[in-house]
Design a protein around this motif. Structure first.
Motif, short mmCIF file in Angstrom:
data_model
loop_
_atom_site.label_atom_id
_atom_site.label_comp_id
_atom_site.label_asym_id
_atom_site.label_seq_id
_atom_site.Cartn_x
_atom_site.Cartn_y
_atom_site.Cartn_z
N TYR A 1 1.01 -1.13 0.65
CA TYR A 1 -0.24 -0.02 0.16
C TYR A 1 0.99 1.36 0.05
N GLY A 2 0.13 2.01 -1.01
CA GLY A 2 1.18 3.59 -1.52
C GLY A 2 0.06 4.80 -0.51
N GLY A 3 0.34 4.85 0.37
CA GLY A 3 0.27 5.78 1.56
C GLY A 3 -0.02 6.10 2.63
N GLU A 4 -0.72 6.72 3.12
CA GLU A 4 -0.65 6.18 4.79
C GLU A 4 -1.45 6.10 5.95
N TYR A 5 -1.01 6.11 7.10
CA TYR A 5 -2.01 4.87 7.90
C TYR A 5 -3.06 4.88 8.50
N PRO A 6 -4.36 6.56 8.42
CA PRO A 6 -5.48 6.35 8.02
C PRO A 6 -6.65 5.55 7.37
N GLU A 7 -6.07 5.58 6.48
CA GLU A 7 -6.99 4.69 5.41
C GLU A 7 -6.19 3.11 5.49
N ALA A 8 -4.57 2.73 5.50
CA ALA A 8 -4.06 1.65 5.99
C ALA A 8 -4.28 1.06 6.59
N SER A 9 -4.94 1.87 7.65
CA SER A 9 -5.32 0.45 8.78
C SER A 9 -7.08 0.05 8.34
N LEU A 10 -7.44 1.23 8.03
CA LEU A 10 -9.02 0.22 7.28
C LEU A 10 -8.87 -0.50 6.41
N LEU A 11 -7.81 -0.31 5.18
CA LEU A 11 -7.93 -1.21 4.40
C LEU A 11 -7.74 -2.85 5.15
N THR A 12 -6.69 -2.47 5.64
CA THR A 12 -5.71 -4.15 6.17
C THR A 12 -7.37 -4.78 7.21
N LYS A 13 -8.14 -3.94 8.22
CA LYS A 13 -9.33 -4.31 8.96
C LYS A 13 -9.91 -5.48 8.16
N GLN A 14 -10.56 -4.03 6.71
CA GLN A 14 -11.18 -5.11 6.21
C GLN A 14 -11.24 -6.16 5.05
N MET A 15 -9.82 -6.24 4.59
CA MET A 15 -8.97 -6.81 3.99
C MET A 15 -9.09 -8.96 5.14
N LYS A 16 -8.79 -8.44 5.73
CA LYS A 16 -9.03 -9.53 7.01
C LYS A 16 -10.36 -9.64 7.38
N ALA A 17 -11.52 -8.90 7.46
CA ALA A 17 -12.67 -9.45 8.47
C ALA A 17 -13.05 -9.59 6.54
N GLY A 18 -13.07 -8.94 5.30
CA GLY A 18 -13.16 -9.67 3.68
C GLY A 18 -12.89 -11.02 3.77
N GLY A 19 -12.16 -12.53 4.05
CA GLY A 19 -11.25 -12.86 4.37
C GLY A 19 -9.84 -13.05 3.53
N LEU A 20 -9.39 -11.97 2.58
CA LEU A 20 -8.75 -11.53 2.56
C LEU A 20 -6.94 -11.96 3.03
N ASN A 21 -6.87 -12.55 3.14
CA ASN A 21 -5.95 -13.31 5.06
C ASN A 21 -3.66 -13.34 4.62
N ILE A 22 -3.64 -11.28 3.79
CA ILE A 22 -3.16 -11.74 3.61
C ILE A 22 -2.15 -10.36 4.09
N PRO A 23 -0.64 -10.43 4.44
CA PRO A 23 0.17 -9.75 5.14
C PRO A 23 0.46 -8.34 3.88
N LEU A 24 -0.57 -6.72 5.03
CA LEU A 24 -0.21 -5.62 4.03
C LEU A 24 1.06 -4.78 4.23
N MET A 25 2.04 -4.27 3.58
CA MET A 25 2.96 -3.57 3.65
C MET A 25 2.87 -2.03 3.50
N GLY A 26 3.65 -1.82 3.83
CA GLY A 26 3.43 0.43 3.52
C GLY A 26 4.64 1.16 3.95
N GLY A 27 5.30 2.31 3.56
CA GLY A 27 6.25 2.93 3.63
C GLY A 27 6.56 3.50 4.85
N ASP A 28 6.93 4.74 5.08
CA ASP A 28 6.93 5.13 6.74
C ASP A 28 5.81 5.54 7.14
N GLY A 29 4.90 5.90 5.83
CA GLY A 29 3.98 6.57 5.78
C GLY A 29 2.59 5.29 6.94
N VAL A 30 2.92 4.55 6.47
CA VAL A 30 1.82 3.57 7.95
C VAL A 30 2.68 3.33 9.42
#
Ligand SMILES: Nc1ncnc2c1ncn2[C@@H]1O[C@H](COP(=O)(O)OP(=O)(O)O)[C@@H](O)[C@H]1O
Ligand SMILES: [Mg+2]
Lengths: 307, 236, 407
Positions: free
Chosen positions: C246-275
């Motif tokens: 994920y290229g971006g910052e933590y407010p969106e990244a944190s929601l994305l990873t949560k919804q990914m895992k709740a939606g059954g897409l159980n893979i790691p999210l990686m980001g830059g220092d914005g995360v």
């Protein structure tokens, strides 16, 4: 097919929030022809009011259902108070002024409320919201199409809110008076309707529904932040226009249409224009198409309601 | 004491004065008509009585009580109903809902009975009771507007150009209705451009010209007045 | 009662002011026991949200100055510190930079913390040819590195601007190497927020991941401020990726990873220092476990070369921690101190001559600092580009791997 159905569910959830907030825009517009751009902030305040109720007012260990009900009430108190003050001190003095004046005021009120919350809730944005409804609890809707508990809750409360509002407006005495005021305010006064009170009622009902939506959003995403009202506000306003601003069923229909279009555009739009970034562009394409063929929106009345 | 007294009334739209000091009286049980050309100030007078407009000066008394400071939505409670110019029915509501709104300030079972009474008076409305009012013909809308005004059980009924834009048959029907209301003792303040029909019916008539009363007297006499005949009855 | 109390309060203030003004006049006259006094400036946020980080920078520099004075590293010169608060605002940065330029005793500056502030301090300091070394600016524009991604020719915008940290453009490739080579990920989804930082990061990641042999799915984008990512999750799920960058910052990244895992897409999210932020974990909760983020530099306590620095820093009993940029600031200050020692050795002791000479010598820096080798390329960027991958374990970012990327 499975993906399509899952996306449809995603679209309905997204549309439920838009529709619920859109009702506030459409009611106020229908009655005073005012685009209350600060309505998005009323939604945001509903979320923060619920958060405040939970973190500050509720004792630890409050049963979840009771906590949710009290949070909803707390959110409504904050939203409605803000809407009442806004109506009384920002908009009423400008009634009869050129259209631009209340519009600019709305933008000012919007920024004021965002900053107020930012300062009242000093923490880095966004603020975590208690996850009272477990997002990992999934309900299966057949063939591996799923919806998580808070998302299902969002749809359920939105539908309840919409049905309750439309029943109220169609059946109750005050609801009839709201319709009359929307169609012809002067004649409504000749019927003995206190139109000032009706305008206040529209603000209050819109705020209550926005608070429902703010709480649902907090539960669904696990965060609230002072800026959350802006984007949702713009989308909900778009939904209201799409459905025919001033029309209550139109706001609901517009909300669901917008949500589903966004989701389907993310999934199916042809390649250079696909993805989440283009979803808003597609939403506006649909809006423009609808307005070209039905200038007053999907359910908007063609005849001018006013002489 | 007259039921309605208007004294030295002045009303302005911004800087433009539309009513330049008029006085008139409506006694209980009378039909009083205001006639005059377009723009004379008839509608403005009725809207001021109803509280939709505020006078610059002068006063309006109803049963001897000041009316010009009462809020518009409270005036109907005092017993004044106003069927506005252009009918102004609520187009997106049904015929029945329009009638019920006419009784907005009333409570109780008698409302349903009065809705029935309006349907007895205008059977056409009964056929269309569940139809959106905006889909009615002009004549039907006028019946609805009068019916809606009657729903508040008024002591004074103000009708603003009820015959405007209607077919001759409809005009006749409307005037018959007014005559009937008169015969049952309803007090009516009637604004009309159809001066002959109005004056024939009226106990008292007032002729307005550019915001002033230029002539007044019993309806029958005005009907014979040469100036009135020239100006308002299209005779040379 | 009133008057004596007032005197008691006022007297120390007045005396303090007199002492301060005495100090000021001394440094300017350059008198004293045959020693001249020169000034090393610091520009950093010393108040507000970022003050802890800013004070870490100031303390690192202060420690270097103290040691240089004690060891008489610069013959005949006493060095003093002038730390200016930029409040993390570009316009304040420009003002304090101008203030430092106007003080003829200032021969170099360490800072600022934020790239946005550097964009307004670098022109001012470069105009006066005062060497400035940032411990932390990662924006590519400051050395015009952005053109490299598009195959352009790099030219130096600020002749006396240097930095000792890695830049945004190599975070992506570094992360890609880690994902593909270290973790063995094969099918990678890319999402970014269309902002310059997020998009640049994601594009650089995708390019390197492809070069490393992974399959990269078509890029998905979101809007900053969006909260509902269910549509993207559903769409990605069908493509069965085993990793998401994920290229971006933590407010969106944190929601994305949560919804990914709740939606059954159980893979790691990686980001830059914005995360790489505590809030990321706070919002994402358990969903964050196993997620990754890169950050510039290395945790100081993981570096063998930094042991002595950390001991000294601790001994000085500063209120704010050395991390994240205290050690890099210490190195930056030492680069200027070494350059000044050479300049003074060549007889350049005052005026523009010493500033010019210090800048020239900083450019030629070549020594082992506590964070690694300190040397600069012709554009002012460090040749030692250290980055660290952090991964979330039990609700905390834990360093997984530090390394350099030759970019
Ligand atoms: N809303 C208004 N704004 C400004 N002037 C008006 C307005 N309504 C009516 N007028 C003016 O006031 C005068 C009286 O109008 P009105 O009462 O409607 O006359 P009538 O009903 O006798 O035709 C006219 O000159 C008309 O142009
Ligand atoms: Mg008129």
């Amino acid at each position: 097919m499975q993906t399509f159905l899952q996306q449809l569910v995603n679209g309905v959830v997204l549309g439920a929030t838009y529709g619920l907030v859109a009702l506030g825009y459409t009611m106020v517009y229908g009655i005073v022809q005012l685009i209350n751009f600060a309505h998005g902030e009323i939604y945001m305040l509903g979320g923060f009011g619920a958060l405040f109720t939970y973190t500050v007012l509720l004792p630890g260990g409050t049963p979840v259902v009771l906590a949710l009900v009290l949070m909803l009430l707390g959110g409504m108190v904050v939203s409605i108070t803000a809407a009442l003050l806004m109506e009384r001190f920002a908009y009423r003095p400008l009634r009869g002024a050129p259209r631009l004046a209340p519009l600019i005021t709305a933008l000012g009120v919007s920024i004021f409320l965002q900053e107020l919350v930012r300062n009242f809730y000093p923490a880095k944005s966004p603020r975590p919201f208690p996850q009272l409804v477990d997002p990992s609890h999934q309900f299966s809707l057949g063939a591996s199409v799923e919806i998580s508990a808070p998302r299902l809750l969002t749809v359920v409360v939105a539908v309840i809110g919409m049905v309750a509002l439309s029943t109220f407006v169609r059946r109750s005495r005050t609801g009839r008076a709201m319709q009359a005021t929307a169609q012809d305010p002067d004649t409504a006064r000749l019927m003995g309707i206190d139109t000032d009170r009706i305008i206040v009622t529209a603000f209050v009902l819109g705020a209550a529904l926005a608070a429902v939506s703010g709480l649902a959003s907090g539960l669904q995403f696990g965060t609230v932040d002072p800026r959350m009202g802006f984007l949702t506000g713009v989308k909900a306003f778009t939904a209201a226009v799409l459905g025919g601003i001033g029309n209550i069923s139109g706001a609901v229909l517009g909300g669901f249409t917008l949500g589903i279009v966004e989701v389907m555009a993310t999934q199916y739009a042809p390649d250079p224009f696909s993805g989440g970034a283009w979803k808003d562009a597609w939403a506006f394409v649909v809006l423009i198409l609808v307005l070209v063929f039905r200038p007053s929106g999907l359910l908007g009345e063609r005849v001018a309601a006013r002489a | 004491m007259s039921m309605l007294e208007v004294r030295d009334l002045r009303v302005a739209y911004g800087a433009i004065e539309a009513i330049k000091g008029i006085s008139l009286d409506v006694d209980e049980g009378q039909v009083v008509t205001l006639i005059g050309t377009n723009g004379a100030g008839k509608t403005t007078t009725l809207r001021t009585v109803s509280g939709l407009l505020r006078p610059v000066s002068g006063e309006i008394l109803f049963d001897g009580q000041r009316l010009d400071t009462v809020k518009a939505h409270e005036i109907v409670k005092q017993g004044i109903a106003h069927s506005p110019e252009g009918r102004r029915i609520f187009p997106l509501m049904t015929v029945e809902e329009n009638l019920e709104l006419g009784a907005y300030t009333r409570k109780g079972d008698s409302i349903a009975k009065d809705v029935g009474a309006v349907f007895d008076r205008f059977p056409r409305l009964l056929e269309r009771r569940a139809q959106k009012a905006g889909t009615l013909s002009g004549g039907e809308q006028q019946m609805l507007a009068i019916g809606r005004a009657l729903m508040s059980s008024p002591r004074l009924l103000m009708l603003d150009e009820p015959s405007m834009g209607l077919s001759p048959i409809m005009i006749q029907l409307i005037f018959e209705t007014i005559a009937e209301l008169k015969s049952t003792g309803t007090t009516i303040l009637l604004v009309e451009q159809n001066a002959s029909a109005a004056l024939a019916l009226a106990d008292v008539g007032y002729v307005l010209e550019t915001g002033r009363v230029v002539l007044s007297g019993p309806g029958k006499e005005l009907l014979k007045d040469e100036n009135v005949r020239k100006a308002y009855l299209g005779e040379d | 009662m009133q008057a004596p109390r007032l005197v008691r309060v006022a007297a120390p203030l007045i005396i303090g002011a007199l002492v301060l003004s005495a100090c000021g006049s001394k440094s300017e006259s350059g008198s004293g026991s045959g020693n001249i006094t020169l000034t090393l400036g610091v520009i950093a946020p010393l108040s507000g949200d970022l003050s802890a980080v800013g004070n870490g920078i100031k303390n690192g520099v202060e420690l270097a100055i103290k040691q240089a004075n004690e060891n008489k590293t610069i013959k005949g010169v006493t060095l003093k510190l002038d730390a200016e608060d930029d409040t993390a605002k570009a316009e304040v940065g420009a003002q304090v930079a101008a203030k430092l330029v106007a003080d003829s005793s200032v021969i170099g500056v360490v800072g600022p913390l934020n790239s946005s502030v550097a964009k307004s301090t670098a022109p001012v300091l470069s105009q006066a040819n005062i060497a400035s070394i940032s411990p932390s600016n990662s924006n590519v524009d400051l050395t015009n590195r952005g053109v490299l991604a598009t195959g352009g020719t790099q030219t130096r915008p600020y002749k006396s601007y240097f930095r000792v940290c890695a830049t945004d453009d190599i975070q992506g490739p570094f992360a890609a190497d880690y994902a593909v080579k270290d973790l063995g990920k094969k099918t990678i989804a890319i999402v970014h927020d269309k902002k310059a930082y997020g998009q640049g990061l994601a594009e650089a990641f995708a390019k390197q991941a492809k070069a490393d042999g992974a399959t990269v799915l078509p890029t998905e984008t979101i809007n900053p401020g969006d909260k509902d990512f269910s549509a993207i999750v559903t769409k990605l799920k069908a493509a069965k990726p085993d990793f998401l960058f994920y290229g971006g910052e933590y407010p969106e990244a944190s929601l994305l990873t949560k919804q990914m895992k709740a939606g059954g897409l159980n893979i790691p999210l990686m980001g830059g220092d914005g995360v790489d932020a505590a809030e990321y974990i706070k919002i994402a909760g358990a969903s964050a476990n196993g997620d990754l983020a890169t950050a510039l530099g290395a945790p100081t306590d993981s570096l063998a070369s930094a042991k002595q620095f950390l001991t000294d820093y601790k001994a000085a009993a500063y209120a704010d921690p050395a991390d994240p940029y205290g050690a890099a600031s210490y190195d930056a200050a030492n680069a200027i101190i070494k350059a000044l020692a050479k300049a003074v050795g060549d007889g350049k002791k005052s005026g523009q001559a010493v500033r010019d000479e210090v800048t020239k010598e900083v450019q030629d820096s070549d020594f082992e600092g506590v964070t690694g080798k300190i040397s600069f390329d012709q554009f002012g960027d460090t040749n030692t580009k250290i980055l660290t991958v952090y991964s979330v374990k039990d609700g905390k970012f834990v360093a997984a791997k530090s390394g350099t990327f030759g970019g």
